[in-house]
Design a protein around this motif. Sequence first.
Motif, PDB file in Angstrom:
ATOM      1  N   GLU A   1       1.058  -1.302  -0.029  1.00 23.67           N
ATOM      2  CA  GLU A   1      -0.287  -0.045   0.066  1.00 23.67           C
ATOM      3  C   GLU A   1       0.916   1.227  -0.104  1.00 23.67           C
ATOM      4  O   GLU A   1       0.496   2.125  -0.425  1.00 23.67           O
ATOM      5  CB  GLU A   1      -0.973  -0.009   0.948  1.00 23.67           C
ATOM      6  CG  GLU A   1      -1.698   1.171   1.373  1.00 23.67           C
ATOM      7  CD  GLU A   1      -2.766   1.491   0.162  1.00 23.67           C
ATOM      8  OE1 GLU A   1      -3.232   2.802   0.134  1.00 23.67           O
ATOM      9  OE2 GLU A   1      -3.182   0.533  -0.597  1.00 23.67           O
ATOM     10  N   LEU A   2       1.925   1.479   0.767  1.00 26.72           N
ATOM     11  CA  LEU A   2       2.870   2.374   0.919  1.00 26.72           C
ATOM     12  C   LEU A   2       3.588   2.503  -0.710  1.00 26.72           C
ATOM     13  O   LEU A   2       3.653   3.682  -1.086  1.00 26.72           O
ATOM     14  CB  LEU A   2       4.011   2.241   1.920  1.00 26.72           C
ATOM     15  CG  LEU A   2       4.896   3.448   2.136  1.00 26.72           C
ATOM     16  CD1 LEU A   2       4.081   4.470   2.836  1.00 26.72           C
ATOM     17  CD2 LEU A   2       5.801   2.915   3.263  1.00 26.72           C
ATOM     18  N   VAL A   3       4.041   1.726  -1.273  1.00 27.37           N
ATOM     19  CA  VAL A   3       4.586   1.721  -2.454  1.00 27.37           C
ATOM     20  C   VAL A   3       3.630   2.292  -3.537  1.00 27.37           C
ATOM     21  O   VAL A   3       3.741   3.036  -4.302  1.00 27.37           O
ATOM     22  CB  VAL A   3       5.122   0.372  -2.767  1.00 27.37           C
ATOM     23  CG1 VAL A   3       5.486   0.343  -4.291  1.00 27.37           C
ATOM     24  CG2 VAL A   3       6.354  -0.059  -2.132  1.00 27.37           C
ATOM     25  N   ARG A   4       2.547   1.688  -3.709  1.00 29.31           N
ATOM     26  CA  ARG A   4       1.225   2.099  -4.530  1.00 29.31           C
ATOM     27  C   ARG A   4       1.038   3.790  -4.320  1.00 29.31           C
ATOM     28  O   ARG A   4       0.776   4.553  -5.169  1.00 29.31           O
ATOM     29  CB  ARG A   4       0.057   1.278  -4.118  1.00 29.31           C
ATOM     30  CG  ARG A   4      -0.888   1.549  -5.147  1.00 29.31           C
ATOM     31  CD  ARG A   4      -2.554   1.231  -4.752  1.00 29.31           C
ATOM     32  NE  ARG A   4      -2.944   1.640  -3.477  1.00 29.31           N
ATOM     33  CZ  ARG A   4      -3.282   3.081  -3.497  1.00 29.31           C
ATOM     34  NH1 ARG A   4      -3.558   3.680  -4.556  1.00 29.31           N
ATOM     35  NH2 ARG A   4      -4.043   3.371  -2.228  1.00 29.31           N
ATOM     36  N   ARG A   5       0.947   3.857  -2.989  1.00 28.57           N
ATOM     37  CA  ARG A   5       0.609   5.488  -2.575  1.00 28.57           C
ATOM     38  C   ARG A   5       1.860   6.342  -2.996  1.00 28.57           C
ATOM     39  O   ARG A   5       1.474   7.546  -3.306  1.00 28.57           O
ATOM     40  CB  ARG A   5       0.194   5.498  -1.106  1.00 28.57           C
ATOM     41  CG  ARG A   5      -0.993   5.101  -0.869  1.00 28.57           C
ATOM     42  CD  ARG A   5      -1.449   5.160   0.556  1.00 28.57           C
ATOM     43  NE  ARG A   5      -1.147   6.492   1.271  1.00 28.57           N
ATOM     44  CZ  ARG A   5      -0.964   6.345   2.571  1.00 28.57           C
ATOM     45  NH1 ARG A   5      -0.971   5.614   3.486  1.00 28.57           N
ATOM     46  NH2 ARG A   5      -0.573   7.775   3.100  1.00 28.57           N
TER      47      ARG A   5
ATOM     48  N   ALA B   1       6.880  -5.585  -0.881  1.00 25.22           N
ATOM     49  CA  ALA B   1       5.388  -5.377  -1.434  1.00 25.22           C
ATOM     50  C   ALA B   1       5.268  -6.684  -2.374  1.00 25.22           C
ATOM     51  O   ALA B   1       4.137  -7.154  -2.738  1.00 25.22           O
ATOM     52  CB  ALA B   1       5.630  -4.230  -2.185  1.00 25.22           C
ATOM     53  N   ARG B   2       6.278  -6.947  -3.087  1.00 22.24           N
ATOM     54  CA  ARG B   2       6.021  -7.928  -4.179  1.00 22.24           C
ATOM     55  C   ARG B   2       6.069  -9.380  -3.685  1.00 22.24           C
ATOM     56  O   ARG B   2       5.703 -10.362  -4.185  1.00 22.24           O
ATOM     57  CB  ARG B   2       7.274  -7.959  -5.288  1.00 22.24           C
ATOM     58  CG  ARG B   2       7.185  -6.877  -6.308  1.00 22.24           C
ATOM     59  CD  ARG B   2       8.289  -7.244  -7.148  1.00 22.24           C
ATOM     60  NE  ARG B   2       9.777  -7.240  -6.637  1.00 22.24           N
ATOM     61  CZ  ARG B   2      10.415  -6.160  -6.671  1.00 22.24           C
ATOM     62  NH1 ARG B   2      10.219  -5.096  -6.565  1.00 22.24           N
ATOM     63  NH2 ARG B   2      11.771  -6.526  -6.078  1.00 22.24           N
ATOM     64  N   GLY B   3       6.494  -9.515  -2.347  1.00 23.37           N
ATOM     65  CA  GLY B   3       6.387 -10.757  -1.587  1.00 23.37           C
ATOM     66  C   GLY B   3       7.500 -11.285  -1.401  1.00 23.37           C
ATOM     67  O   GLY B   3       7.777 -12.222  -0.601  1.00 23.37           O
TER      68      GLY B   3
END
Length: 142
Positions: free
Chosen positions: A18-22, A59-61
């Motif tokens: 979510e942080l990366v997306r934002r 974020a990618r896992g």
Amino acid sequence: MSNGTVFVEEGLRGQAAELVRRTEDLGTLDFALVAGDGSRVGVPTDVSAFLVHVLRGLARGSVSVTTLPEELTTTVAAELVGVSRPTLMKLVRNGELPARQVGSHTRLRTEDVLALRRTRAQDRRAALDALRELDEEFEADR
């Protein structure tokens, strides 16, 4: 954390995603550490860039963070510098990159390889800046 290993639960991975997306459209990110009293300590640019890479990996896992050993094989060194192994060996033969022989194997000090990597990056930036200046000159002449 156990023996320096951090186990990541799905919730933390989701928060990182979510942080990366934002922040993906914000460009360069700089971090700061904020204490409970509101005092701030800036995080150096290189460390901020590292943290961004870790967040994106998380974020990618999958993310793995490790330190480099004091000496590197030619294969690992070539990968770090961004050249082929034969090109790296040419740099060694030409004396541009110090190395030592261990039996029939060539070993390179990590700090020497990273210094070469930095120098090559600076050279690329300087060349790009020179190209931009030329482009601006040609645009001005039109």
